[in-house]
Design a protein around this motif. Structure first.
Motif, PDB file in Angstrom:
ATOM      1  N   ASP A  78      -4.180   3.181 -18.055  1.00 25.73           N
ATOM      2  CA  ASP A  78      -5.136   2.066 -17.221  1.00 25.73           C
ATOM      3  C   ASP A  78      -4.564   2.033 -15.635  1.00 25.73           C
ATOM      4  N   THR A  79      -3.904   2.542 -15.240  1.00 25.10           N
ATOM      5  CA  THR A  79      -3.910   2.322 -13.431  1.00 25.10           C
ATOM      6  C   THR A  79      -3.453   3.908 -12.652  1.00 25.10           C
ATOM      7  N   VAL A  80      -2.611   4.551 -13.540  1.00 26.99           N
ATOM      8  CA  VAL A  80      -2.384   5.725 -12.356  1.00 26.99           C
ATOM      9  C   VAL A  80      -3.703   6.296 -12.461  1.00 26.99           C
ATOM     10  N   LYS A  81      -4.144   6.608 -13.535  1.00 25.85           N
ATOM     11  CA  LYS A  81      -5.246   7.604 -13.294  1.00 25.85           C
ATOM     12  C   LYS A  81      -6.721   7.166 -12.959  1.00 25.85           C
ATOM     13  N   PRO A  82      -6.531   6.329 -13.415  1.00 24.92           N
ATOM     14  CA  PRO A  82      -8.258   6.019 -12.866  1.00 24.92           C
ATOM     15  C   PRO A  82      -8.246   5.826 -11.319  1.00 24.92           C
ATOM     16  N   ARG A  83      -6.468   5.485 -10.221  1.00 24.18           N
ATOM     17  CA  ARG A  83      -6.846   5.685  -9.107  1.00 24.18           C
ATOM     18  C   ARG A  83      -6.976   6.651  -8.461  1.00 24.18           C
ATOM     19  N   LEU A  84      -6.426   7.853  -9.214  1.00 25.62           N
ATOM     20  CA  LEU A  84      -6.665   8.990  -9.189  1.00 25.62           C
ATOM     21  C   LEU A  84      -7.867   9.356  -8.765  1.00 25.62           C
ATOM     22  N   GLU A  85      -8.317   9.244  -9.955  1.00 24.23           N
ATOM     23  CA  GLU A  85     -10.165   9.525 -10.055  1.00 24.23           C
ATOM     24  C   GLU A  85     -10.415   8.986  -9.098  1.00 24.23           C
ATOM     25  N   GLY A 145       6.400  10.797  14.962  1.00 26.59           N
ATOM     26  CA  GLY A 145       5.212  11.170  15.113  1.00 26.59           C
ATOM     27  C   GLY A 145       4.531  10.117  15.424  1.00 26.59           C
ATOM     28  N   HIS A 146       3.437   9.823  16.229  1.00 25.36           N
ATOM     29  CA  HIS A 146       2.419   8.648  16.046  1.00 25.36           C
ATOM     30  C   HIS A 146       1.621   7.712  14.531  1.00 25.36           C
ATOM     31  N   SER A 147       2.173   6.816  14.685  1.00 25.05           N
ATOM     32  CA  SER A 147       1.773   5.666  14.147  1.00 25.05           C
ATOM     33  C   SER A 147      -0.025   5.905  13.476  1.00 25.05           C
ATOM     34  N   LYS A 148      -0.084   5.550  12.398  1.00 29.07           N
ATOM     35  CA  LYS A 148      -1.131   5.989  11.334  1.00 29.07           C
ATOM     36  C   LYS A 148      -1.681   4.741  11.253  1.00 29.07           C
ATOM     37  N   ALA A 149      -2.888   4.553  10.301  1.00 26.45           N
ATOM     38  CA  ALA A 149      -3.242   3.637   9.556  1.00 26.45           C
ATOM     39  C   ALA A 149      -4.151   3.786   8.639  1.00 26.45           C
ATOM     40  N   PHE A 150      -4.515   3.366   7.400  1.00 30.72           N
ATOM     41  CA  PHE A 150      -6.063   3.381   6.437  1.00 30.72           C
ATOM     42  C   PHE A 150      -5.965   2.000   5.992  1.00 30.72           C
ATOM     43  N   ARG A 151      -7.384   2.027   5.326  1.00 33.93           N
ATOM     44  CA  ARG A 151      -6.989   0.754   5.744  1.00 33.93           C
ATOM     45  C   ARG A 151      -8.052   0.613   3.647  1.00 33.93           C
ATOM     46  N   LEU A 152      -7.939  -0.954   2.953  1.00 33.98           N
ATOM     47  CA  LEU A 152      -8.259  -0.688   1.462  1.00 33.98           C
ATOM     48  C   LEU A 152      -9.188  -2.150   2.011  1.00 33.98           C
ATOM     49  N   SER A 153     -10.434  -1.606   1.187  1.00 31.53           N
ATOM     50  CA  SER A 153     -11.197  -2.839   0.810  1.00 31.53           C
ATOM     51  C   SER A 153     -12.207  -2.249  -0.386  1.00 31.53           C
ATOM     52  N   GLU A 154     -13.263  -2.799  -0.616  1.00 32.13           N
ATOM     53  CA  GLU A 154     -14.000  -2.731  -1.852  1.00 32.13           C
ATOM     54  C   GLU A 154     -14.663  -1.422  -1.976  1.00 32.13           C
ATOM     55  N   LYS A 155     -14.222  -0.784  -1.185  1.00 35.69           N
ATOM     56  CA  LYS A 155     -15.031   0.718  -1.250  1.00 35.69           C
ATOM     57  C   LYS A 155     -13.983   1.655  -1.722  1.00 35.69           C
ATOM     58  N   GLY A 156     -12.477   1.335  -1.761  1.00 37.01           N
ATOM     59  CA  GLY A 156     -11.273   1.995  -1.614  1.00 37.01           C
ATOM     60  C   GLY A 156     -10.787   2.398  -0.415  1.00 37.01           C
ATOM     61  N   PHE A 157     -10.053   3.307  -0.272  1.00 37.53           N
ATOM     62  CA  PHE A 157      -8.748   4.091   0.715  1.00 37.53           C
ATOM     63  C   PHE A 157      -9.560   4.832   1.175  1.00 37.53           C
ATOM     64  N   GLU A 158      -9.204   4.020   3.261  1.00 37.02           N
ATOM     65  CA  GLU A 158     -10.507   5.195   3.816  1.00 37.02           C
ATOM     66  C   GLU A 158      -9.161   5.131   5.280  1.00 37.02           C
ATOM     67  N   TRP A 159      -9.021   6.747   5.700  1.00 36.60           N
ATOM     68  CA  TRP A 159      -8.004   7.150   6.220  1.00 36.60           C
ATOM     69  C   TRP A 159      -8.414   6.906   7.475  1.00 36.60           C
ATOM     70  N   LEU A 160      -7.675   6.025   8.327  1.00 36.55           N
ATOM     71  CA  LEU A 160      -8.567   5.689   9.923  1.00 36.55           C
ATOM     72  C   LEU A 160      -7.320   6.779  10.959  1.00 36.55           C
ATOM     73  N   GLY A 161      -6.169   7.011  10.547  1.00 35.29           N
ATOM     74  CA  GLY A 161      -5.479   7.879  11.442  1.00 35.29           C
ATOM     75  C   GLY A 161      -5.063   7.525  12.415  1.00 35.29           C
ATOM     76  N   GLY A 173       0.812  -0.591  -0.430  1.00 36.21           N
ATOM     77  CA  GLY A 173      -0.270   0.063  -0.116  1.00 36.21           C
ATOM     78  C   GLY A 173       1.202   0.795  -0.072  1.00 36.21           C
ATOM     79  N   LYS A 174       2.587   1.476  -0.271  1.00 35.02           N
ATOM     80  CA  LYS A 174       3.381   3.041   0.511  1.00 35.02           C
ATOM     81  C   LYS A 174       3.019   3.588  -1.471  1.00 35.02           C
ATOM     82  N   THR A 175       2.429   3.241  -2.767  1.00 32.35           N
ATOM     83  CA  THR A 175       2.150   3.881  -3.937  1.00 32.35           C
ATOM     84  C   THR A 175       0.657   4.359  -3.471  1.00 32.35           C
ATOM     85  N   THR A 176      -0.198   3.629  -2.540  1.00 33.53           N
ATOM     86  CA  THR A 176      -1.839   4.033  -2.905  1.00 33.53           C
ATOM     87  C   THR A 176      -1.671   4.737  -1.653  1.00 33.53           C
TER      88      THR A 176
END
Length: 320
Positions: A83-90, A224-240, A42-45
């Motif tokens: 086919d990859t970068v722009k769709p992910r940005l959109e 800094g305090h550790s952070k987290a994000f979720r990757l699911s069918e709904k996409g990217f979700e920042w958890l903080g 998930g580093k690129t994400t």
């Protein structure tokens, strides 16, 4: 013939400067930041979602300091733009007009390529992302040789300082399982040495959809305090904020209870003794436990707790 004197700089002539931050204390302007992790973790994400937010003048959280849309130069050697970068940005709702790419169709780019400086001048970009490090070393450079690695990263660092640009280098981890995070970066340790901030992105044991972001180096501020994000069918979700260490990420160890779960447990316990509690009391309880307001609000949302105003006082109403 007399040799020329060595050019010296008096520290009294050096003008003191304050470090500016894109995201305190994770990404400084004018410095190099490395985001490293295993392939597919998930580093690129993360980098793309940071770019997407910045392109709209926003941040993943309040500590990402921007008040207007930011121009970003994003170079990738691993994913197709169309086919990859722009769709992910959109999908991340980016303003793609603010995210630019140096054309490499006739000549591949490297860290020492003069086009980098020209592009920063031309676009006034405040963020430059190279993904991954290995692809932008240039021909003949051995990233495992300390002198070569330090030379090219130092040049890149000077470019970041000159134009006060935040330069993010995305790096893969090596296979040396069990080693400390500092030694898991691909190539010479000198990449790690030149960067002022290094972030580790990795999976959370027992949470297949969650990725942790842990700072494993910071030379210019407190960690800094550790952070987290979720990757699911709904996409990217920042958890903080998230309770996890680098050793837990690298070792595949189930982390101690994280702040979100701690907030949920606190709210569940409250609901056992009361149908309704003043929100101010809940905020105070959370503060005592080190739970952020954002994390508390997330727990409230996930537990479907409703806010209710009575005589100008807000309460949280628990579902029984």
């Amino acid at each position: 013939m007399k040799e020329a004197d060595v050019k010296m700089i008096k520290m009294s002539d050096v003008q003191t400067q304050t470090i500016e931050w894109l995201w305190y204390p994770f990404i400084p302007y004018g410095k190099l930041t490395i985001i490293q992790g295993d392939p597919g973790d998930g580093k690129t994400t993360l980098a793309l979602n940071i770019a997407a937010k910045l392109s709209n003048g926003k941040g993943l959280e309040n500590e990402i300091m921007t008040q207007e849309p930011v121009t970003i130069i994003y170079q990738t050697a691993e994913d197709g733009l169309a086919d990859t970068v722009k769709p992910r940005l959109e999908n991340a709702e980016a303003d793609c007009s603010k995210i630019l790419v140096i054309d490499e169709s006739s000549k591949l780019l490297s860290m020492t390529d003069e086009r980098l400086e020209k592009a920063l001048i031309q676009t006034n970009a405040k963020v430059l992302i190279l993904d991954p490090i290995q692809a932008y070393l240039g021909g003949g450079i051995d990233m495992n040789r300390a002198n070569e690695a330090r030379n090219i990263t130092k040049q890149l660092g000077m470019l970041a300082e000159k134009y006060q640009c935040a330069i993010l280098l995305i790096g893969h981890m090596n296979k040396a399982a069990g080693n400390k995070a500092v030694y898991r970066g691909m190539g010479s340790i000198d990449f790690f040495a030149v960067a002022r901030s290094v972030l580790l992105v990795g999976r959370v044991k027992g949470e297949p959809d969650i990725r942790a972001v842990v700072q494993i180096k910071n030379n210019i501020a407190a960690f800094g305090h550790s952070k987290a994000f979720r990757l699911s069918e709904k996409g990217f979700e920042w958890l903080g904020d998230y309770e996890i260490t680098a050793d837990e990420v690298l070792g595949g160890i189930v982390p101690k209870i994280n702040k979100l779960e701690q907030a949920k447990q606190m709210l569940r316990k409250l609901s056992e003794s009361s149908n309704m509690t003043q929100s101010s009391e809940i905020f105070s309880m959370a503060d005592e436990k080190g739970i952020s307001r954002r994390t508390l609000e997330t727990a409230k949302k996930e537990l479907k707790i409703k806010a209710k105003k009575i005589n100008d006082v807000w309460y949280w109403e628990f579902n029984k």
